[in-house]
Scaffold this active site. Sequence first.
Site, PDB file in Angstrom:
ATOM      1  N   SER A 174      -3.900  -0.167  -0.374  1.00 51.73           N
ATOM      2  CA  SER A 174      -2.596   0.499  -0.336  1.00 51.73           C
ATOM      3  C   SER A 174      -2.301   0.888   1.101  1.00 51.73           C
ATOM      4  CB  SER A 174      -2.629   1.744  -1.214  1.00 51.73           C
ATOM      5  OG  SER A 174      -3.382   2.744  -0.561  1.00 51.73           O
ATOM      6  N   LYS A 175      -1.136   1.498   1.295  1.00 51.50           N
ATOM      7  CA  LYS A 175      -0.716   1.866   2.650  1.00 51.50           C
ATOM      8  C   LYS A 175      -1.746   2.718   3.378  1.00 51.50           C
ATOM      9  CE  LYS A 175       4.206   1.420   2.207  1.00 51.50           C
ATOM     10  NZ  LYS A 175       5.090   1.945   1.197  1.00 51.50           N
ATOM     11  N   ARG A 176      -2.504   3.502   2.605  1.00 48.59           N
ATOM     12  CA  ARG A 176      -3.541   4.357   3.210  1.00 48.59           C
ATOM     13  C   ARG A 176      -4.520   3.537   4.048  1.00 48.59           C
ATOM     14  NH1 ARG A 176      -7.304   5.847  -0.183  1.00 48.59           N
ATOM     15  NH2 ARG A 176      -6.503   4.597  -1.892  1.00 48.59           N
TER      16      ARG A 176
END
Length: 476
Positions: free
Chosen positions: A252-254
């Site tokens: 994910s963006k994390r």
Amino acid sequence: MTVRVRFAPSPTGFLHIGGARTALYCHLYAKAKGGSFVLRIEDTDLERSKREYEVAMIEDLLWLGLENNEGPDKGGDFGPYRQSERVEMYKELAQQLVAEGKAYPCFLTDDELEKLTLQAQEEKKSPHAYHGKYRDLDPVEAQKRIEAGETHVIRFKNPGKKYTFTDLVRGEVTFPEDMVGDFVILRSSGMPVYNFCCVIDDWKMEMTHVLRAEEHLNNTVRQLMIYEAFNVLPPEFAHCSLLVGEDRQKLSKRHGATSVIQYRDQNFLPQALMNYLCLLGWSHPEEKDIFTLEEVIPIFDLSRFNKSPALYDIEKLRHFNGEHMRRLSSADLMAYLVPTIPEGHAFHAQSNEWKETCLEFFKEKINIPSELPEQLNVLFSTESETGEAVDEVLAWESTASIKEYIKSEVAKMNDSFISEEKFNEFTDHCKKELKIKGKFLFKGLRLALTGMAEGPDLKVVIPLTPIEVMKKRLGL
Ligand code: GLU
């Protein structure tokens, strides 16, 4: 039978790395079998779907070299290719199921639904145990309520049995009979849900294979039920392994840049991204790790998929970029790297021959273009490095003699560069006349000529350094 494989993104954001990998596998499989790669836009979520994202996705796919044979941009015999333009057909087919007693109108309100879900939980039943409240309502009564304008959804009548299918990646998969309840196929707004549209389209568009991410595995049970209700044979399914970050959680963006466009903006090579993504969940039969799409198409098959989650590692991707960059011809390398060097950089003022030699040399030192400007400092920077390593070399008496000698030589020069022969002469002079040897010689020369304590081969670097830079460094 012609193989037909679709990539079916929802245009609710930019093309994700995971989506790009799915598209790649779909494309490779279709091409390997001489079939068609179809782009279908799943935009029934009208609020979140945007045409700009669809356009951007198509651009990204083309950038990656994944050109579709059919789609909203291309047309084809099975259109329209946007689900939002197929809604009437979904509605009719949902009504057909209602007429056949395989689906039914359900009048549960959100509040009631919530209560029933809680009740089921308290009674340790599955959360959807009571979702079938209206399954046996008399159709005449149901019709009356609909005509009176009562809000309703259409639910699918779950046959309540076990479903088994053979996934081309995961083998036999069996879903327990109580995994889902009577699920919604048409929302109260009249819009159909993903699982319904997906089946109708895969059927009507004559898809032979559905390759998608593992997170859709659980949708397959609902889809199998719908195929069965229409008496249609489902396509073959292949659910590819999950992409995870270092913490083993779904990518994910994390985890950093996860949109293709971000890699495009950072000037990654599309062939490198494709090569890396291809190996996240699939392996080459000869264990090769660097290849192009063209090379892999003839040997791509579904038997080499890996079931376990694949770790997405940006560092590795950079390495793949470096490998592909180093395979470029000189002309392509120039076309790739030159535009990435900031405007106004002294690099741009040099001759083409110089640029070519320079890039051929520095391509060995970098993996991605953004690493280049720092490397070029060894040719252009007129500021001396500071720090312990420099202080150590500066402290040697020999360093001062080298600098003094080189300064007097360079002062006499009218050439634009110090040639390799000239540099060899400098080295010989320091060795023979000044009697400086070993590290005193090489480190001293490097510091005098570049202002740095460490760095790439001087024999290459010095002939590439413009003389005016050299003069400034020497205080001339
Ligand atoms: N629209 C779905 C998605 O973007 C497609 C899933 C599928 O391939 O069936 O995840």
